[in-house]
Enzyme design. Structure first.
Site, PDB file in Angstrom:
ATOM      1  N   PRO A 137     -37.715  69.634  83.379  1.00  0.00           N
ATOM      2  CA  PRO A 137     -36.642  68.904  84.074  1.00  0.00           C
ATOM      3  C   PRO A 137     -36.234  69.164  85.457  1.00  0.00           C
ATOM      4  O   PRO A 137     -35.015  69.709  85.625  1.00  0.00           O
ATOM      5  CB  PRO A 137     -35.736  68.925  82.901  1.00  0.00           C
ATOM      6  CG  PRO A 137     -36.096  70.652  82.403  1.00  0.00           C
ATOM      7  CD  PRO A 137     -37.860  70.632  82.671  1.00  0.00           C
ATOM      8  N   CYS A 138     -36.816  68.662  86.276  1.00  0.00           N
ATOM      9  CA  CYS A 138     -36.597  68.711  87.644  1.00  0.00           C
ATOM     10  C   CYS A 138     -35.177  68.170  88.163  1.00  0.00           C
ATOM     11  O   CYS A 138     -34.417  68.297  88.983  1.00  0.00           O
ATOM     12  CB  CYS A 138     -37.493  68.220  88.680  1.00  0.00           C
ATOM     13  SG  CYS A 138     -37.945  66.517  88.604  1.00  0.00           S
ATOM     14  N   HIS A 139     -34.885  67.129  87.110  1.00  0.00           N
ATOM     15  CA  HIS A 139     -33.741  66.264  87.378  1.00  0.00           C
ATOM     16  C   HIS A 139     -32.330  67.245  86.923  1.00  0.00           C
ATOM     17  O   HIS A 139     -31.338  67.109  87.344  1.00  0.00           O
ATOM     18  CB  HIS A 139     -33.516  65.136  86.460  1.00  0.00           C
ATOM     19  CG  HIS A 139     -33.823  65.374  85.095  1.00  0.00           C
ATOM     20  ND1 HIS A 139     -34.810  65.630  84.398  1.00  0.00           N
ATOM     21  CD2 HIS A 139     -32.744  65.383  84.122  1.00  0.00           C
ATOM     22  CE1 HIS A 139     -34.444  65.641  83.130  1.00  0.00           C
ATOM     23  NE2 HIS A 139     -33.325  65.675  82.871  1.00  0.00           N
TER      24      HIS A 139
END
Length: 177
Positions: A137-139
């Site tokens: 989940p780089c967001h």
């Protein structure tokens, strides 16, 4: 070994996933419609077929769909293929995978957890090269002070913000237009 790609609808558009047996090789956020997402994955994984995924991969897809629909679904158990991923990036992705839905960390937070406090910019670059968006989940990784930072997916920071709003990490801020 069975290698395949599939495209599926989510609340943010047509996402895609490539797999080999029960391991995810890569994912794609929406790339401008189902055909564009499929074409992007086919270029990235030219040997992949179009057979339906097995139950383990289907569970990963269902988890992505649920997460992007607002469920607090944790995807940390999805097995990923990290061959070819630089060691620093892999370690940064492993830390990012510990961020629960609805929460965020900064690039600096991850750098500290890596034991490399001066590497926030390198963490940002690693997140920009994430081959597994949503599952890694780089967001959920923000710039200092909670600022958006960048986002390499189609739609850029607006896509990142939309995902964070869906997860409850950001308030849905009305615009003037």
């Amino acid at each position: 070994m069975t290698t395949g790609i599939t495209v599926f609808d989510t609340a943010i558009g047509a996402c895609g996933l490539a797999w080999r047996d029960d391991v995810v090789l890569g994912t794609s956020l929406p790339s401008g419609g189902a055909a564009a997402t499929r074409a992007w994955l086919a270029r990235r994984f030219p040997d992949a077929g179009s057979e339906p995924p097995g139950p383990v991969v289907r569970d990963a897809i269902d988890g992505i769909v649920a997460l992007l629909s607002g469920a607090r679904r944790d995807l940390a158990d999805v097995e990923l293929e990290f061959s070819g991923v630089p060691e620093f990036n892999r370690r940064a992705y492993e830390i990012a995978r510990t961020i629960p839905p609805g929460k965020t960390l900064t690039y600096g937070d991850i750098a500290h957890r890596l034991g490399m406090p001066g590497s926030a910019q390198a963490v940002g670059q690693a997140m920009g090269h994430n081959p597994f968006p949503i599952i890694v989940p780089c967001h959920r990784v923000l710039a200092a002070g909670g600022k958006d930072g960048g986002f390499s997916a189609r739609g850029g920071v607006e896509t990142k913000r939309r995902m964070l709003v869906i997860e409850g990490a950001l308030a849905d801020e009305p615009t003037l237009f």
